[in-house]
Write an enzyme that holds these catalytic residues in place. Structure first.
Site, PDB file in Angstrom:
ATOM      1  N   LYS A   1       0.815  -1.232   0.000  1.00  0.00           N
ATOM      2  CA  LYS A   1       0.000   0.000   0.000  1.00  0.00           C
ATOM      3  C   LYS A   1       0.840   1.270   0.000  1.00  0.00           C
ATOM      4  O   LYS A   1       2.016   1.263   0.348  1.00  0.00           O
ATOM      5  CB  LYS A   1      -0.966  -0.028   1.178  1.00  0.00           C
ATOM      6  CG  LYS A   1      -2.086  -1.038   0.917  1.00  0.00           C
ATOM      7  CD  LYS A   1      -3.388  -0.695   1.526  1.00  0.00           C
ATOM      8  CE  LYS A   1      -4.442  -1.686   1.046  1.00  0.00           C
ATOM      9  NZ  LYS A   1      -5.338  -2.099   2.117  1.00  0.00           N
TER      10      LYS A   1
ATOM     11  N   ARG B   1      -3.696  -9.933   4.961  1.00  0.00           N
ATOM     12  CA  ARG B   1      -4.133 -10.015   3.563  1.00  0.00           C
ATOM     13  C   ARG B   1      -2.947  -9.576   2.716  1.00  0.00           C
ATOM     14  O   ARG B   1      -2.568  -8.404   2.748  1.00  0.00           O
ATOM     15  CB  ARG B   1      -5.347  -9.101   3.364  1.00  0.00           C
ATOM     16  CG  ARG B   1      -5.943  -9.142   1.972  1.00  0.00           C
ATOM     17  CD  ARG B   1      -7.165  -8.228   1.879  1.00  0.00           C
ATOM     18  NE  ARG B   1      -7.761  -8.290   0.557  1.00  0.00           N
ATOM     19  CZ  ARG B   1      -7.344  -7.592  -0.486  1.00  0.00           C
ATOM     20  NH1 ARG B   1      -6.323  -6.761  -0.362  1.00  0.00           N
ATOM     21  NH2 ARG B   1      -7.942  -7.722  -1.657  1.00  0.00           N
TER      22      ARG B   1
HETATM   23  N1  HH2 Z   1      -7.428  -3.736   0.560  1.00  0.00           N
HETATM   24  C1  HH2 Z   1      -7.719  -3.810  -0.748  1.00  0.00           C
HETATM   25  C2  HH2 Z   1      -8.854  -4.513  -1.179  1.00  0.00           C
HETATM   26  N2  HH2 Z   1      -9.653  -5.157  -0.319  1.00  0.00           N
HETATM   27  N3  HH2 Z   1     -10.142  -5.797   1.898  1.00  0.00           N
HETATM   28  C3  HH2 Z   1      -9.859  -5.749   3.199  1.00  0.00           C
HETATM   29  N4  HH2 Z   1     -10.629  -6.392   4.083  1.00  0.00           N
HETATM   30  N5  HH2 Z   1      -8.768  -5.056   3.673  1.00  0.00           N
HETATM   31  C4  HH2 Z   1      -7.932  -4.373   2.853  1.00  0.00           C
HETATM   32  O1  HH2 Z   1      -6.975  -3.738   3.345  1.00  0.00           O
HETATM   33  C5  HH2 Z   1      -8.225  -4.395   1.454  1.00  0.00           C
HETATM   34  C6  HH2 Z   1      -9.361  -5.128   1.009  1.00  0.00           C
HETATM   35  C7  HH2 Z   1      -6.813  -3.159  -1.736  1.00  0.00           C
HETATM   36  O2  HH2 Z   1      -5.842  -4.073  -2.217  1.00  0.00           O
HETATM   37  P1  HH2 Z   1      -5.945  -4.858  -3.614  1.00  0.00           P
HETATM   38  O3  HH2 Z   1      -7.092  -5.807  -3.582  1.00  0.00           O
HETATM   39  O4  HH2 Z   1      -4.657  -5.465  -3.957  1.00  0.00           O
HETATM   40  O5  HH2 Z   1      -6.166  -3.713  -4.659  1.00  0.00           O
HETATM   41  P2  HH2 Z   1      -7.442  -3.267  -5.478  1.00  0.00           P
HETATM   42  O6  HH2 Z   1      -8.503  -2.871  -4.502  1.00  0.00           O
HETATM   43  O7  HH2 Z   1      -6.927  -2.129  -6.320  1.00  0.00           O
HETATM   44  O8  HH2 Z   1      -7.896  -4.444  -6.300  1.00  0.00           O
END
Ligand code: HH2
Length: 259
Positions: free
Chosen positions: A203, A237
């Site tokens: 992040k 995660r």
């Molecule tokens: N962060 C992201 C997405 N979903 N869910 C939870 N519970 N906690 C988090 O910190 C969280 C989440 C963002 O990461 P990523 O899925 O890699 O990116 P994107 O939302 O751009 O797909």
């Protein structure tokens, strides 16, 4: 928790696992590397991300979810749409990971009607498109903790058993880098009544601290993972499972060693 993003636009790996076969291969790799569970998402929540319609989100999710459910590990689906939650639970998903903490119409009662499903309630303000303009807090730690406890209490009262609920402070969601750090420090001092998940992987706060671009944040993500576990996180995660498992195993062995 290994992340399987089925999106063209995720902030760190958008488009990498776009087709069904690539996504399944990626899921299998994460399990071989030591993930205990998988989190499947088909809509990016990065700051400024465009919304995806329910039909398109489900079309991305369904084939991969069907395949991943055969791998014999718990699978959560990262969605904030009640319709997608229902379809995923009907297919056999084990948990819903909702960055809006079940605030969409019908989401709370839906989860109450699936007595075996887990739920991850995350803190966020506004929507991904505008959330980084909503970072005005008096006390970010107290506010996030209050929000999560209130949501958990309400959802429990609606029929979701306490042991099904996991909380998430939502690092990077409507928070500045300094607020994310303050929030984790608060969690280290005041643990919530439910276990909590940390999502630091790659992040932008880690880039803010280290200067590393998103493609080079593995060391920073590993440091954050350890700090989160030390602060009390029960689930991480992560995108980089192998490295995280290695770091955690050495750290645990050393923490538990006695003279
Ligand atoms: N962060 C992201 C997405 N979903 N869910 C939870 N519970 N906690 C988090 O910190 C969280 C989440 C963002 O990461 P990523 O899925 O890699 O990116 P994107 O939302 O751009 O797909």
């Amino acid at each position: 928790m290994g992340i399987v993003n089925l999106t063209p636009d995720s902030f760190s790996d958008g488009g990498r696992h776009g087709d069904e076969a690539a996504a399944l291969r990626h899921a299998e790799t994460l399990l071989r590397e030591g993930a205990d569970m998988l989190d499947l998402g088909a809509e990016s929540s990065r700051p400024g991300a465009a919304r995806v319609g329910e039909v398109d989100e489900w079309a991305r999710l369904a084939p991969v979810l069907r395949g991943v459910l055969k791998l014999g590990v718990p699978v959560s689906v990262d969605t904030c749409k009640t319709g997608v939650m229902q379809r995923a639970l009907d297919l056999g998903a084990d948990a819903i990971n909702d960055i809006t903490a079940l605030r969409a119409p019908g989401a709370e009662s839906l989860l109450a009607s699936y007595p075996d499903a887990g739920v991850i309630l995350m803190h966020m303000r506004g929507e991904p498109a505008s959330m980084q303009q909503l970072t005005d807090y008096e006390d970010v730690g107290a506010e996030v903790l209050d929000f999560l406890e209130e949501r958990a209490t309400k959802i429990h009262a609606l029929g979701v058993a306490s042991h099904r609920i996991l909380l998430d402070p939502g690092f990077g969601f409507a928070k500045t880098a300094a607020q994310n750090l303050a929030l984790q420090a608060t969690l280290a001092m005041h643990s919530p009544r439910h276990p909590w998940l940390a999502g630091w992987s790659r992040k932008s706060t880690l880039g803010w601290i280290s200067g590393a671009p998103v493609t080079e944040r593995l060391p920073a993500s590993l440091a954050a993972a350890l700090a989160a576990v030390r602060a009390g996180a029960r689930l991480l995660r992560v995108h980089d499972v192998s490295a995280t498992v290695q770091v955690l195993s050495v750290w645990r062995a050393m923490e538990n060693a006695r003279p």
